[in-house]
Design a protein around this motif. Structure first.
Motif, PDB file in Angstrom:
ATOM      1  N   ILE A 142     -12.573  16.402 -92.041  1.00 25.82           N
ATOM      2  CA  ILE A 142     -13.462  15.473 -91.359  1.00 25.82           C
ATOM      3  C   ILE A 142     -14.510  14.976 -92.096  1.00 25.82           C
ATOM      4  CG2 ILE A 142     -14.745  15.134 -89.462  1.00 25.82           C
ATOM      5  CD1 ILE A 142     -12.902  16.687 -87.801  1.00 25.82           C
ATOM      6  N   ASP A 143     -14.978  15.628 -92.634  1.00 31.28           N
ATOM      7  CA  ASP A 143     -16.509  15.203 -93.720  1.00 31.28           C
ATOM      8  C   ASP A 143     -15.896  14.058 -94.461  1.00 31.28           C
ATOM      9  OD1 ASP A 143     -18.428  16.135 -91.928  1.00 31.28           O
ATOM     10  OD2 ASP A 143     -18.141  17.754 -93.278  1.00 31.28           O
ATOM     11  N   GLU A 144     -14.637  14.652 -95.323  1.00 23.64           N
ATOM     12  CA  GLU A 144     -14.188  13.993 -96.375  1.00 23.64           C
ATOM     13  C   GLU A 144     -13.960  12.957 -95.456  1.00 23.64           C
ATOM     14  OE1 GLU A 144     -12.868  12.907-100.084  1.00 23.64           O
ATOM     15  OE2 GLU A 144     -14.135  13.484 -99.579  1.00 23.64           O
ATOM     16  N   SER A 145     -12.795  12.263 -95.070  1.00 21.33           N
ATOM     17  CA  SER A 145     -12.517  11.133 -94.088  1.00 21.33           C
ATOM     18  C   SER A 145     -13.363  10.463 -93.876  1.00 21.33           C
ATOM     19  CB  SER A 145     -11.350  11.660 -93.001  1.00 21.33           C
ATOM     20  OG  SER A 145     -10.345  12.789 -93.166  1.00 21.33           O
ATOM     21  N   ARG A 146     -14.684  10.757 -93.589  1.00 19.71           N
ATOM     22  CA  ARG A 146     -16.120  10.001 -92.875  1.00 19.71           C
ATOM     23  C   ARG A 146     -15.903   9.042 -94.567  1.00 19.71           C
ATOM     24  NH1 ARG A 146     -17.919  14.165 -88.656  1.00 19.71           N
ATOM     25  NH2 ARG A 146     -17.246  12.906 -87.108  1.00 19.71           N
ATOM     26  N   ARG A 147     -16.243  10.087 -95.040  1.00 15.05           N
ATOM     27  CA  ARG A 147     -16.585   9.542 -96.567  1.00 15.05           C
ATOM     28  C   ARG A 147     -15.715   8.526 -96.983  1.00 15.05           C
ATOM     29  NH1 ARG A 147     -15.879   9.175-101.335  1.00 15.05           N
ATOM     30  NH2 ARG A 147     -13.973  10.502-101.860  1.00 15.05           N
ATOM     31  N   LEU A 148     -14.524   8.869 -96.883  1.00 12.38           N
ATOM     32  CA  LEU A 148     -13.653   7.619 -97.122  1.00 12.38           C
ATOM     33  C   LEU A 148     -13.664   6.675 -96.400  1.00 12.38           C
ATOM     34  CD1 LEU A 148      -9.993  10.366 -98.378  1.00 12.38           C
ATOM     35  CD2 LEU A 148     -11.827   8.623 -99.639  1.00 12.38           C
ATOM     36  N   ALA A 149     -13.746   6.398 -95.551  1.00 11.83           N
ATOM     37  CA  ALA A 149     -13.573   5.366 -94.517  1.00 11.83           C
ATOM     38  C   ALA A 149     -14.205   5.096 -94.459  1.00 11.83           C
ATOM     39  CB  ALA A 149     -13.291   5.992 -93.243  1.00 11.83           C
ATOM     40  N   GLU A 150     -15.959   4.843 -95.282  1.00 14.10           N
ATOM     41  CA  GLU A 150     -17.261   4.498 -95.324  1.00 14.10           C
ATOM     42  C   GLU A 150     -16.187   3.552 -96.467  1.00 14.10           C
ATOM     43  OE1 GLU A 150     -21.102   5.551 -96.619  1.00 14.10           O
ATOM     44  OE2 GLU A 150     -20.692   6.152 -95.043  1.00 14.10           O
ATOM     45  N   VAL A 151     -16.035   4.473 -98.092  1.00 13.58           N
ATOM     46  CA  VAL A 151     -15.804   3.557 -99.339  1.00 13.58           C
ATOM     47  C   VAL A 151     -15.198   2.877 -98.932  1.00 13.58           C
ATOM     48  CG1 VAL A 151     -15.007   4.012-101.155  1.00 13.58           C
ATOM     49  CG2 VAL A 151     -16.676   5.507-100.781  1.00 13.58           C
ATOM     50  N   LEU A 152     -13.696   2.896 -98.315  1.00 15.33           N
ATOM     51  CA  LEU A 152     -12.797   1.384 -98.155  1.00 15.33           C
ATOM     52  C   LEU A 152     -12.992   0.462 -96.930  1.00 15.33           C
ATOM     53  CD1 LEU A 152      -9.427   4.170 -98.283  1.00 15.33           C
ATOM     54  CD2 LEU A 152     -10.180   2.745 -99.869  1.00 15.33           C
ATOM     55  N   GLY A 153     -13.868   0.669 -96.024  1.00 13.50           N
ATOM     56  CA  GLY A 153     -14.209   0.280 -94.412  1.00 13.50           C
ATOM     57  C   GLY A 153     -13.972   0.129 -93.732  1.00 13.50           C
TER      58      GLY A 153
ATOM     59  N   PHE B 150      -4.117   1.843 -93.157  1.00 18.06           N
ATOM     60  CA  PHE B 150      -3.265   2.525 -93.813  1.00 18.06           C
ATOM     61  C   PHE B 150      -3.909   1.892 -95.350  1.00 18.06           C
ATOM     62  CE2 PHE B 150      -1.248   1.561 -90.204  1.00 18.06           C
ATOM     63  CZ  PHE B 150      -0.286   2.691 -89.965  1.00 18.06           C
ATOM     64  N   VAL B 151      -3.579   2.522 -96.167  1.00 23.73           N
ATOM     65  CA  VAL B 151      -3.830   2.326 -97.852  1.00 23.73           C
ATOM     66  C   VAL B 151      -2.472   2.690 -98.332  1.00 23.73           C
ATOM     67  CG1 VAL B 151      -4.228   2.865-100.237  1.00 23.73           C
ATOM     68  CG2 VAL B 151      -6.114   3.039 -98.174  1.00 23.73           C
ATOM     69  N   VAL B 152      -1.343   1.528 -98.936  1.00 22.48           N
ATOM     70  CA  VAL B 152       0.214   1.095 -99.468  1.00 22.48           C
ATOM     71  C   VAL B 152      -0.575   0.716-100.896  1.00 22.48           C
ATOM     72  CG1 VAL B 152       1.694   1.125 -99.672  1.00 22.48           C
ATOM     73  CG2 VAL B 152       0.425   0.559 -97.484  1.00 22.48           C
ATOM     74  N   GLY B 153      -0.571   1.572-101.657  1.00 29.07           N
ATOM     75  CA  GLY B 153      -0.918   1.771-103.286  1.00 29.07           C
ATOM     76  C   GLY B 153      -2.529   1.120-102.917  1.00 29.07           C
ATOM     77  N   SER B 154      -2.385   0.173-103.417  1.00 26.82           N
ATOM     78  CA  SER B 154      -3.806  -0.803-104.122  1.00 26.82           C
ATOM     79  C   SER B 154      -4.536  -1.817-102.876  1.00 26.82           C
ATOM     80  CB  SER B 154      -4.151  -1.263-105.319  1.00 26.82           C
ATOM     81  OG  SER B 154      -2.810  -2.047-105.202  1.00 26.82           O
ATOM     82  N   GLU B 155      -3.329  -1.239-101.922  1.00 25.36           N
ATOM     83  CA  GLU B 155      -3.947  -2.441-100.834  1.00 25.36           C
ATOM     84  C   GLU B 155      -4.409  -1.752 -99.748  1.00 25.36           C
ATOM     85  OE1 GLU B 155      -1.450  -5.918 -97.548  1.00 25.36           O
ATOM     86  OE2 GLU B 155      -0.275  -4.616 -98.886  1.00 25.36           O
ATOM     87  N   PHE B 156      -5.437  -2.047 -98.726  1.00 23.17           N
ATOM     88  CA  PHE B 156      -5.650  -1.488 -97.879  1.00 23.17           C
ATOM     89  C   PHE B 156      -5.213  -2.333 -96.111  1.00 23.17           C
ATOM     90  CE2 PHE B 156      -8.919  -2.206 -94.517  1.00 23.17           C
ATOM     91  CZ  PHE B 156      -9.060  -0.389 -93.623  1.00 23.17           C
ATOM     92  N   ILE B 157      -4.406  -1.353 -95.418  1.00 22.92           N
ATOM     93  CA  ILE B 157      -4.256  -2.823 -94.383  1.00 22.92           C
ATOM     94  C   ILE B 157      -4.497  -2.352 -92.607  1.00 22.92           C
ATOM     95  CG2 ILE B 157      -2.169  -2.901 -92.614  1.00 22.92           C
ATOM     96  CD1 ILE B 157      -0.985  -2.630 -95.219  1.00 22.92           C
ATOM     97  N   PRO B 158      -5.747  -2.705 -92.531  1.00 20.16           N
ATOM     98  CA  PRO B 158      -6.727  -2.186 -90.975  1.00 20.16           C
ATOM     99  C   PRO B 158      -5.418  -2.905 -89.907  1.00 20.16           C
ATOM    100  CG  PRO B 158      -7.667  -4.375 -92.113  1.00 20.16           C
ATOM    101  CD  PRO B 158      -5.915  -4.172 -93.031  1.00 20.16           C
ATOM    102  N   GLY B 159      -5.782  -1.590 -88.817  1.00 23.55           N
ATOM    103  CA  GLY B 159      -4.928  -1.984 -87.485  1.00 23.55           C
ATOM    104  C   GLY B 159      -4.240  -1.736 -87.537  1.00 23.55           C
ATOM    105  N   ALA B 160      -3.368  -1.586 -86.607  1.00 23.78           N
ATOM    106  CA  ALA B 160      -1.201  -1.712 -86.368  1.00 23.78           C
ATOM    107  C   ALA B 160      -1.545  -2.580 -86.501  1.00 23.78           C
ATOM    108  CB  ALA B 160      -1.488  -1.175 -84.754  1.00 23.78           C
ATOM    109  N   VAL B 161       0.337  -2.262 -87.425  1.00 21.76           N
ATOM    110  CA  VAL B 161       1.278  -3.364 -88.142  1.00 21.76           C
ATOM    111  C   VAL B 161       2.592  -3.000 -87.832  1.00 21.76           C
ATOM    112  CG1 VAL B 161      -0.075  -3.801 -89.801  1.00 21.76           C
ATOM    113  CG2 VAL B 161       1.389  -2.278 -90.608  1.00 21.76           C
ATOM    114  N   SER B 162       3.212  -4.094 -87.639  1.00 23.49           N
ATOM    115  CA  SER B 162       4.701  -3.613 -87.526  1.00 23.49           C
ATOM    116  C   SER B 162       5.176  -2.759 -88.867  1.00 23.49           C
ATOM    117  CB  SER B 162       5.469  -5.161 -87.114  1.00 23.49           C
ATOM    118  OG  SER B 162       5.428  -5.675 -88.725  1.00 23.49           O
ATOM    119  N   LEU B 163       6.621  -2.417 -87.853  1.00 22.77           N
ATOM    120  CA  LEU B 163       7.451  -1.580 -89.432  1.00 22.77           C
ATOM    121  C   LEU B 163       7.749  -2.204 -90.545  1.00 22.77           C
ATOM    122  CD1 LEU B 163       8.360   1.477 -89.816  1.00 22.77           C
ATOM    123  CD2 LEU B 163       9.866   0.515 -88.770  1.00 22.77           C
ATOM    124  N   SER B 164       7.608  -3.123 -90.093  1.00 30.59           N
ATOM    125  CA  SER B 164       8.754  -3.848 -91.234  1.00 30.59           C
ATOM    126  C   SER B 164       7.453  -4.948 -91.767  1.00 30.59           C
ATOM    127  CB  SER B 164       9.287  -5.251 -90.805  1.00 30.59           C
ATOM    128  OG  SER B 164       7.961  -6.390 -89.480  1.00 30.59           O
TER     129      SER B 164
END
Length: 145
Positions: free
Chosen positions: A100-111, A118-132
């Motif tokens: 949980i501490d590492e998750s918080r650290r990663l969240a801070e780094v990623l914003g 989601f992080v897909v490859g090098s792309e950060f995707i915030p929030g709910a998105v569609s399956l497509s």
């Protein structure tokens, strides 16, 4: 409070995505931000790994109706075949809080400000998105690698 509405809404899509693509590597991080109930559920989900039930338990929690609290979390755990007494003991392991501490650290780094994210490859995707949209991001990441 309930688990993040956006993440709950995406639960079935995420499960379909994971089960439908054997070449997809998914790493889930528990990032409890809403309430004591979500913190308890996150610790329980992480402890469920020791019984080989993380994914099943995680998605059962996401499908739960109403407030996620200690009582509901333990009922769901029992319903998916988890030894609840062992789960409670495992929840206090130092690796649970370390995750949980590492998750918080990663969240801070990623914003990351909320779930899902989601992080897909090098792309950060915030929030709910569609399956497509997720599938498209995965295909783009595969092209890049």
């Amino acid at each position: 409070e309930t688990l993040g509405t956006g993440f709950k809404r995406m639960a079935d899509d995420m499960r379909d995505l994971i089960q439908g693509d054997e070449n997809l590597k998914v790493i889930m991080r528990e990032f409890p931000i809403l309430s004591e109930g979500s913190r308890f559920a996150a610790r329980a989900a992480l402890a469920a790994r020791k019984q080989g039930k993380y994914e099943e338990f995680h998605f059962a929690l996401l499908r739960a109706k109403g407030r996620v609290n200690e009582q509901l979390t333990l009922v769901i755990a029992e319903n998916v075949g988890i030894d609840v007494e062992r789960l409670r003991a495992d929840m206090d392991g130092p690796e649970i809080q370390a995750h949980i501490d590492e998750s918080r650290r990663l969240a801070e780094v990623l914003g990351v400000r909320g779930t899902p994210a989601f992080v897909v490859g090098s792309e950060f995707i915030p929030g709910a998105v569609s399956l497509s949209q997720l599938r498209e991001a995965i295909e783009e990441a595969r092209k890049e690698s």
